[in-house]
Scaffold this motif. Structure first.
Motif, PDB file in Angstrom:
ATOM      1  N   PHE A 114       0.860  -1.167  -0.103  1.00 26.49           N
ATOM      2  CA  PHE A 114       0.168  -0.059   0.050  1.00 26.49           C
ATOM      3  C   PHE A 114       0.882   1.139   0.041  1.00 26.49           C
ATOM      4  O   PHE A 114       0.233   2.289   0.295  1.00 26.49           O
ATOM      5  CB  PHE A 114      -0.882  -0.124   1.239  1.00 26.49           C
ATOM      6  N   HIS A 115       2.164   1.168  -0.363  1.00 24.15           N
ATOM      7  CA  HIS A 115       3.067   2.237  -0.272  1.00 24.15           C
ATOM      8  C   HIS A 115       2.426   3.386  -1.127  1.00 24.15           C
ATOM      9  O   HIS A 115       2.004   4.431  -0.735  1.00 24.15           O
ATOM     10  CB  HIS A 115       4.357   1.772  -0.716  1.00 24.15           C
ATOM     11  N   GLN A 116       2.097   3.272  -2.595  1.00 24.96           N
ATOM     12  CA  GLN A 116       1.718   4.391  -3.340  1.00 24.96           C
ATOM     13  C   GLN A 116       0.414   4.640  -3.195  1.00 24.96           C
ATOM     14  O   GLN A 116       0.103   5.829  -3.109  1.00 24.96           O
ATOM     15  CB  GLN A 116       1.690   3.524  -4.709  1.00 24.96           C
ATOM     16  N   LEU A 117      -0.596   3.718  -2.635  1.00 20.50           N
ATOM     17  CA  LEU A 117      -1.690   4.095  -2.343  1.00 20.50           C
ATOM     18  C   LEU A 117      -1.827   4.934  -1.257  1.00 20.50           C
ATOM     19  O   LEU A 117      -2.749   5.838  -1.158  1.00 20.50           O
ATOM     20  CB  LEU A 117      -2.748   2.838  -2.245  1.00 20.50           C
ATOM     21  N   SER A 118      -1.155   4.740  -0.208  1.00 17.15           N
ATOM     22  CA  SER A 118      -0.960   5.737   0.913  1.00 17.15           C
ATOM     23  C   SER A 118      -0.618   7.046   0.602  1.00 17.15           C
ATOM     24  O   SER A 118      -1.239   8.233   0.855  1.00 17.15           O
ATOM     25  CB  SER A 118       0.051   5.086   2.009  1.00 17.15           C
ATOM     26  N   GLU A 119       0.473   7.138  -0.188  1.00 18.79           N
ATOM     27  CA  GLU A 119       0.748   8.314  -0.829  1.00 18.79           C
ATOM     28  C   GLU A 119      -0.409   9.130  -1.653  1.00 18.79           C
ATOM     29  O   GLU A 119      -0.553  10.169  -1.355  1.00 18.79           O
ATOM     30  CB  GLU A 119       1.759   8.299  -1.672  1.00 18.79           C
ATOM     31  N   LYS A 120      -1.065   8.136  -2.467  1.00 20.65           N
ATOM     32  CA  LYS A 120      -2.219   8.871  -3.214  1.00 20.65           C
ATOM     33  C   LYS A 120      -3.360   9.337  -2.079  1.00 20.65           C
ATOM     34  O   LYS A 120      -3.785  10.473  -2.428  1.00 20.65           O
ATOM     35  CB  LYS A 120      -2.840   7.674  -4.027  1.00 20.65           C
ATOM     36  N   HIS A 121      -3.620   8.614  -1.241  1.00 17.82           N
ATOM     37  CA  HIS A 121      -4.619   9.109  -0.248  1.00 17.82           C
ATOM     38  C   HIS A 121      -4.314  10.401   0.524  1.00 17.82           C
ATOM     39  O   HIS A 121      -5.022  11.350   0.771  1.00 17.82           O
ATOM     40  CB  HIS A 121      -5.071   8.192   0.735  1.00 17.82           C
ATOM     41  N   GLN A 122      -2.880  10.481   0.684  1.00 22.20           N
ATOM     42  CA  GLN A 122      -2.371  11.766   1.363  1.00 22.20           C
ATOM     43  C   GLN A 122      -2.646  12.965   0.582  1.00 22.20           C
ATOM     44  O   GLN A 122      -3.093  14.097   0.774  1.00 22.20           O
ATOM     45  CB  GLN A 122      -0.828  11.509   1.862  1.00 22.20           C
ATOM     46  N   THR A 123      -2.101  12.491  -0.767  1.00 22.58           N
ATOM     47  CA  THR A 123      -2.188  13.827  -1.906  1.00 22.58           C
ATOM     48  C   THR A 123      -3.778  14.380  -1.762  1.00 22.58           C
ATOM     49  O   THR A 123      -3.823  15.268  -2.061  1.00 22.58           O
ATOM     50  CB  THR A 123      -1.738  13.086  -3.152  1.00 22.58           C
ATOM     51  N   ILE A 124      -4.632  13.349  -2.011  1.00 22.35           N
ATOM     52  CA  ILE A 124      -6.088  13.541  -2.237  1.00 22.35           C
ATOM     53  C   ILE A 124      -6.616  14.254  -0.927  1.00 22.35           C
ATOM     54  O   ILE A 124      -7.403  15.066  -1.098  1.00 22.35           O
ATOM     55  CB  ILE A 124      -7.011  12.400  -2.298  1.00 22.35           C
ATOM     56  N   GLY A 125      -6.001  14.011   0.072  1.00 17.37           N
ATOM     57  CA  GLY A 125      -6.350  14.908   1.533  1.00 17.37           C
ATOM     58  C   GLY A 125      -7.489  14.044   2.256  1.00 17.37           C
ATOM     59  O   GLY A 125      -8.299  14.566   3.090  1.00 17.37           O
ATOM     60  N   ALA A 183      -4.575  -3.466  10.500  1.00 20.74           N
ATOM     61  CA  ALA A 183      -3.265  -3.281   9.731  1.00 20.74           C
ATOM     62  C   ALA A 183      -3.394  -2.546   8.398  1.00 20.74           C
ATOM     63  O   ALA A 183      -2.518  -1.776   7.905  1.00 20.74           O
ATOM     64  CB  ALA A 183      -2.772  -4.804   9.379  1.00 20.74           C
ATOM     65  N   VAL A 184      -4.552  -2.796   7.825  1.00 15.37           N
ATOM     66  CA  VAL A 184      -4.834  -1.915   6.516  1.00 15.37           C
ATOM     67  C   VAL A 184      -4.836  -0.618   6.803  1.00 15.37           C
ATOM     68  O   VAL A 184      -4.316   0.410   5.905  1.00 15.37           O
ATOM     69  CB  VAL A 184      -6.337  -2.421   5.900  1.00 15.37           C
ATOM     70  N   ALA A 185      -5.438   0.006   7.762  1.00 18.56           N
ATOM     71  CA  ALA A 185      -5.438   1.221   7.941  1.00 18.56           C
ATOM     72  C   ALA A 185      -3.778   1.882   8.400  1.00 18.56           C
ATOM     73  O   ALA A 185      -3.599   2.811   7.895  1.00 18.56           O
ATOM     74  CB  ALA A 185      -6.298   1.480   9.266  1.00 18.56           C
ATOM     75  N   GLY A 186      -3.251   0.833   8.826  1.00 12.31           N
ATOM     76  CA  GLY A 186      -1.852   1.547   9.352  1.00 12.31           C
ATOM     77  C   GLY A 186      -1.156   1.532   8.357  1.00 12.31           C
ATOM     78  O   GLY A 186      -0.265   2.356   7.891  1.00 12.31           O
ATOM     79  N   ALA A 187      -1.143   0.688   7.150  1.00  7.79           N
ATOM     80  CA  ALA A 187      -0.329   0.726   5.676  1.00  7.79           C
ATOM     81  C   ALA A 187      -0.735   1.825   5.020  1.00  7.79           C
ATOM     82  O   ALA A 187      -0.096   2.441   4.294  1.00  7.79           O
ATOM     83  CB  ALA A 187      -0.711  -0.611   5.131  1.00  7.79           C
ATOM     84  N   LEU A 188      -2.052   2.086   4.844  1.00 10.09           N
ATOM     85  CA  LEU A 188      -2.738   3.264   4.092  1.00 10.09           C
ATOM     86  C   LEU A 188      -2.323   4.657   4.878  1.00 10.09           C
ATOM     87  O   LEU A 188      -2.016   5.508   4.013  1.00 10.09           O
ATOM     88  CB  LEU A 188      -4.083   3.216   4.157  1.00 10.09           C
ATOM     89  N   SER A 189      -1.933   4.510   6.281  1.00  8.54           N
ATOM     90  CA  SER A 189      -1.417   5.769   6.710  1.00  8.54           C
ATOM     91  C   SER A 189       0.106   5.860   6.676  1.00  8.54           C
ATOM     92  O   SER A 189       0.398   6.659   7.190  1.00  8.54           O
ATOM     93  CB  SER A 189      -2.155   5.713   8.131  1.00  8.54           C
ATOM     94  N   SER A 190       0.744   5.047   6.303  1.00  3.17           N
ATOM     95  CA  SER A 190       2.287   4.876   6.367  1.00  3.17           C
ATOM     96  C   SER A 190       3.137   5.832   5.616  1.00  3.17           C
ATOM     97  O   SER A 190       4.071   6.275   6.310  1.00  3.17           O
ATOM     98  CB  SER A 190       2.804   3.349   6.124  1.00  3.17           C
ATOM     99  N   GLN A 191       2.552   6.418   4.684  1.00  6.09           N
ATOM    100  CA  GLN A 191       3.281   7.305   4.007  1.00  6.09           C
ATOM    101  C   GLN A 191       2.775   8.842   4.293  1.00  6.09           C
ATOM    102  O   GLN A 191       3.345   9.701   3.631  1.00  6.09           O
ATOM    103  CB  GLN A 191       3.323   7.031   2.428  1.00  6.09           C
ATOM    104  N   TYR A 192       1.965   9.146   5.117  1.00  7.78           N
ATOM    105  CA  TYR A 192       1.480  10.492   5.550  1.00  7.78           C
ATOM    106  C   TYR A 192       2.750  11.145   6.435  1.00  7.78           C
ATOM    107  O   TYR A 192       3.161  10.466   7.098  1.00  7.78           O
ATOM    108  CB  TYR A 192       0.263  10.192   6.467  1.00  7.78           C
ATOM    109  N   HIS A 193       2.997  12.488   6.157  1.00  2.00           N
ATOM    110  CA  HIS A 193       4.047  12.933   7.137  1.00  2.00           C
ATOM    111  C   HIS A 193       3.579  14.500   6.965  1.00  2.00           C
ATOM    112  O   HIS A 193       2.782  14.841   6.319  1.00  2.00           O
ATOM    113  CB  HIS A 193       5.246  12.618   6.547  1.00  2.00           C
TER     114      HIS A 193
END
Ligand code: HEG
Length: 142
Positions: A82-93, A132-142
């Motif tokens: 979920f690396h990229q998907l996490s980045e994507k969700h952060q970008t979308i807000g 675990a899914v929520a953690g992975a989807l949050s992993s690239q937020y900073h």
């Protein structure tokens, strides 16, 4: 990191394989939009149509269920998957709290569908999966 045991992984895979994935995901989305109305914020294109059968919700359910399918098959590698998907969700807000909310409403759908088979062990396994899914989807937020 969430430590999913072998037994829990088996339960998660078993439930997933027997599930109406599209329908359950669409109903979990309908429920998250209804119970936590602020979660509709980024779905202006749905034109206020947030029922499971509505086309916007169906389309989003396909995407979410596809990603969950990947998660079920990579339970011990979720951050990578979920690396990229996490980045994507952060970008979308997307607020990371929303991932947990959808996990909760998904578990409600499982309880409704599995009836007597929805044991404390099943609840626990499903809870850890969505954690675990929520953690992975949050992993690239900073
Ligand atoms: Mg997200 C896009 C997966 C929860 C808001 N989400 C997506 C996409 C996937 C996905 C696969 C498409 C990405 C792409 O086009 O590259 N979402 C996903 C999962 C979960 C989740 C597995 C599970 C917890 N998403 C979620 C929640 C919200 C949300 C709870 C907001 C309440 N997602 C969201 C938005 C988009 C995506 C606004 C972009 C619009 C779209 O693609 O339809």
């Amino acid at each position: 990191m969430v430590n999913i045991t072998k037994k829990e992984a088996q339960i998660i895979t078993d439930i997933w394989n027997h599930l109406d994935k599209q329908g359950t995901t669409a109903h979990a989305l309908e429920r998250v939009f209804a119970v936590y109305p602020w979660t509709t914020r980024l779905f202006g294109s749905f034109n206020n149509h947030f029922k499971a059968g509505d086309s916007g919700v169906q389309g989003h359910a396909t995407k979410v269920a596809g990603a969950l399918e990947k998660a079920v098959h990579n339970l011990h590698d979720l951050d990578k998957v979920f690396h990229q998907l996490s980045e994507k969700h952060q970008t979308i807000g997307v607020d990371t709290q929303n991932f947990k909310l959808l996990g909760q409403t998904f578990i409600v759908e499982l309880a409704i569908q599995l009836k007597g088979k929805f044991t404390p062990e099943v609840h626990e396994a499903a809870f850890k999966f969505f954690l675990a899914v929520a953690g992975a989807l949050s992993s690239q937020y900073h």
